[in-house]
Design an enzyme around this catalytic site. Structure first.
Site, PDB file in Angstrom:
ATOM      1  N   LYS A   1      48.922 -33.492  33.279  1.00 46.33           N
ATOM      2  CA  LYS A   1      49.773 -33.192  32.128  1.00 46.33           C
ATOM      3  C   LYS A   1      48.906 -33.036  30.874  1.00 46.33           C
ATOM      4  O   LYS A   1      47.709 -32.795  30.966  1.00 46.33           O
ATOM      5  CB  LYS A   1      50.811 -34.302  31.965  1.00 46.33           C
ATOM      6  CG  LYS A   1      51.769 -34.449  33.141  1.00 46.33           C
ATOM      7  CD  LYS A   1      52.770 -33.314  33.190  1.00 46.33           C
ATOM      8  CE  LYS A   1      53.836 -33.563  34.244  1.00 46.33           C
ATOM      9  NZ  LYS A   1      54.871 -32.502  34.255  1.00 46.33           N
TER      10      LYS A   1
ATOM     11  N   SER B   1      58.704 -32.638  41.585  1.00 44.57           N
ATOM     12  CA  SER B   1      59.731 -32.243  40.602  1.00 44.57           C
ATOM     13  C   SER B   1      60.658 -31.163  41.158  1.00 44.57           C
ATOM     14  O   SER B   1      60.945 -30.171  40.497  1.00 44.57           O
ATOM     15  CB  SER B   1      59.058 -31.749  39.312  1.00 44.57           C
ATOM     16  OG  SER B   1      58.169 -32.706  38.796  1.00 44.57           O
TER      17      SER B   1
ATOM     18  N   ASP C   1      58.570 -36.998  34.034  1.00 44.11           N
ATOM     19  CA  ASP C   1      58.502 -37.086  32.576  1.00 44.11           C
ATOM     20  C   ASP C   1      59.172 -38.338  32.022  1.00 44.11           C
ATOM     21  O   ASP C   1      59.017 -38.652  30.838  1.00 44.11           O
ATOM     22  CB  ASP C   1      59.129 -35.844  31.931  1.00 44.11           C
ATOM     23  CG  ASP C   1      58.234 -34.623  32.042  1.00 44.11           C
ATOM     24  OD1 ASP C   1      57.032 -34.796  32.344  1.00 44.11           O
ATOM     25  OD2 ASP C   1      58.726 -33.493  31.842  1.00 44.11           O
TER      26      ASP C   1
END
Length: 432
Positions: free
Chosen positions: A318, A173, A291
């Protein structure tokens, strides 16, 4: 609360005022807390994640519990570690106690932090004794979570020697790290990244007008709905120049039959428009935007588009193990996905018969509920269990679905009872 969902009788049509971005809001809240003389922020996302952050930052108690707010746990660990004279116990819910935090704690300790594990080694709860951090040069595994790195970076200006951070491994990310650095620079800090090297100078944050912008992650569920319906959806508040990584959804969904009209008919809106250009198979690396995985996987599954999604390693830590959760729930619509290692999910396009109307579990994960709800477009009457979990990022989602023509009712009422009362939609009307 469980919700049973029926699709609109006609194509969905709505102008949606999207919630503010919790990714931007949580970073802004921490930077604001670090800034001497700053006034409290008023324009932030209103959801359980930002509420956990706001409550913790305002708390004068020694015991702070952030529930399931993972971002708050990571960012607050670095924040409280850098507050001399403040000692707190930082805890979360049961799932939070299963989510690793050792890479961040180890890095902070190398910077001079005093942090103890109160339970299992490497996991919350933490006992944090605030002190002046020294900083310096260190390495951190960047493949696990960008939030560990963002937490370190936002505390770095307060470190006496600043911070030179070397990111080891594949960077998970990366755009979220760049978002953090961008907001830090807006608040007057000298912070730069050159590939896997990040340098933050010792200094002080200055009061700044940090952005309050709509959430591109929330927008992704409307891209999903548009891809599955070809409806008339307008989205309000999105910044086309946003640093939010999930802005990539507008590009990704061009392969899934959705074009973004950036000059919508209404001021301040973008319009989603159907396109006949569908990819016969979607192959994409989501390491920068993990996501979006649930949204994309469900869209492809319902539209019959085989896919191969890579770069998913961070999904295992997560709110739930999102790879395993997706595998289980997609099987309820006859889609058997294959997971390779911990970073790839693929589907060959073959569909299995389903024996019953799906009732989807959400695993305490807002993105499972948000992404699975549009399945009702193809299978009217599905049930989303623990539907209130969307409050983590998008509390008004069910209200907005209703505004777009979806019918949302109590999922605990048996379907036979609803049919007897005439509360279900006509099957012919819902034939997709």
């Amino acid at each position: 609360m469980n919700y049973r969902i029926f699709p609109p009788l006609d194509l969905p049509e709505a102008t949606i005022a999207l919630p503010l971005s919790k990714s931007v809001s949580n970073r802004a809240l921490i930077i604001n807390a670090f800034t001497p003389g700053a006034t409290p922020l008023t324009e932030v996302a209103h959801c359980s994640d930002t509420q956990a952050m706001t409550t913790a930052l305002a708390s004068e108690t020694d015991d702070i519990n952030v529930g399931g707010a993972g971002t708050a746990m990571r960012f607050l660990t670095a924040y409280f570690a850098s507050q001399p004279g403040r000692t707190v116990t930082l805890d979360g819910d049961e799932r939070m106690r299963q989510r690793p935090i050792a890479p961040l704690v180890t890095a902070l300790r190398l910077c001079g932090a005093k942090i103890d594990y109160m339970g299992a080694e490497g996991f919350p709860p933490l006992r944090i004794h605030g002190t002046t951090l020294s900083g310096g040069s260190l390495n951190i595994d960047a493949s696990i979570s960008s939030q560990f790195i963002s937490a370190l970076l936002m505390a770095a200006p307060l470190m006496s020697d600043g911070l030179h951070l070397t990111l080891d491994g594949d960077i998970s990310s990366a755009p979220y790290i760049d978002l953090t650095l961008h907001l830090m620079r807006m608040a007057g800090v000298d912070a730069e990244r050159e590939r896997n090297e990040i340098t933050v100078a010792h200094g002080q944050y200055s009061p700044a007008s940090l952005p309050a912008e709509a959430d591109w992650s929330a927008a992704s569920y409307w891209y999903e709905i548009e891809a599955l319906t070809s409806g008339f959806i307008s989205l309000r508040g999105l910044d086309q120049e946003s640093r939010q990584p999930d802005r990539a959804v507008s590009r990704i969904y061009e392969s899934l039959g959705v074009v973004t009209d950036t000059e919508g008919e209404e001021p301040g809106c973008i319009d989603l428009m159907a396109s006949p250009d569908l990819s016969p198979r979607l192959i994409i690396d989501l390491s920068d935007t993990p996501d979006l995985t649930q949204t994309i996987a469900v869209t492809c599954a319902m539209a019959g588009i085989p896919f191969r999604l890579t770069g998913l390693a961070s999904l295992k830590i997560k709110e739930t193990d999102r790879l395993a959760a997706l595998q289980t729930e997609l099987l309820k619509v006859g889609v058997s996905v294959n997971i390779t290692g911990d970073h790839t999910m693929e589907w060959d396009g073959r569909r299995l018969p389903i024996a019953s109307l799906p009732e989807f579990d959400t695993y305490g994960d807002h993105r499972m509920a948000l992404a699975l709800a549009p399945v009702a477009i193809y299978i009217p009457g599905i049930v989303i269990r623990d539907a209130e979990v969307v409050g983590k990022s998008y509390p008004e989602y069910w209200k907005h679905l209703s505004e777009a023509g979806f019918k949302i009712i109590d999922g605990d009422i048996p379907l036979e009872q609803l049919r007897a009362a005439g509360d279900t939609e006509d099957e012919e009307d819902n034939d997709r």
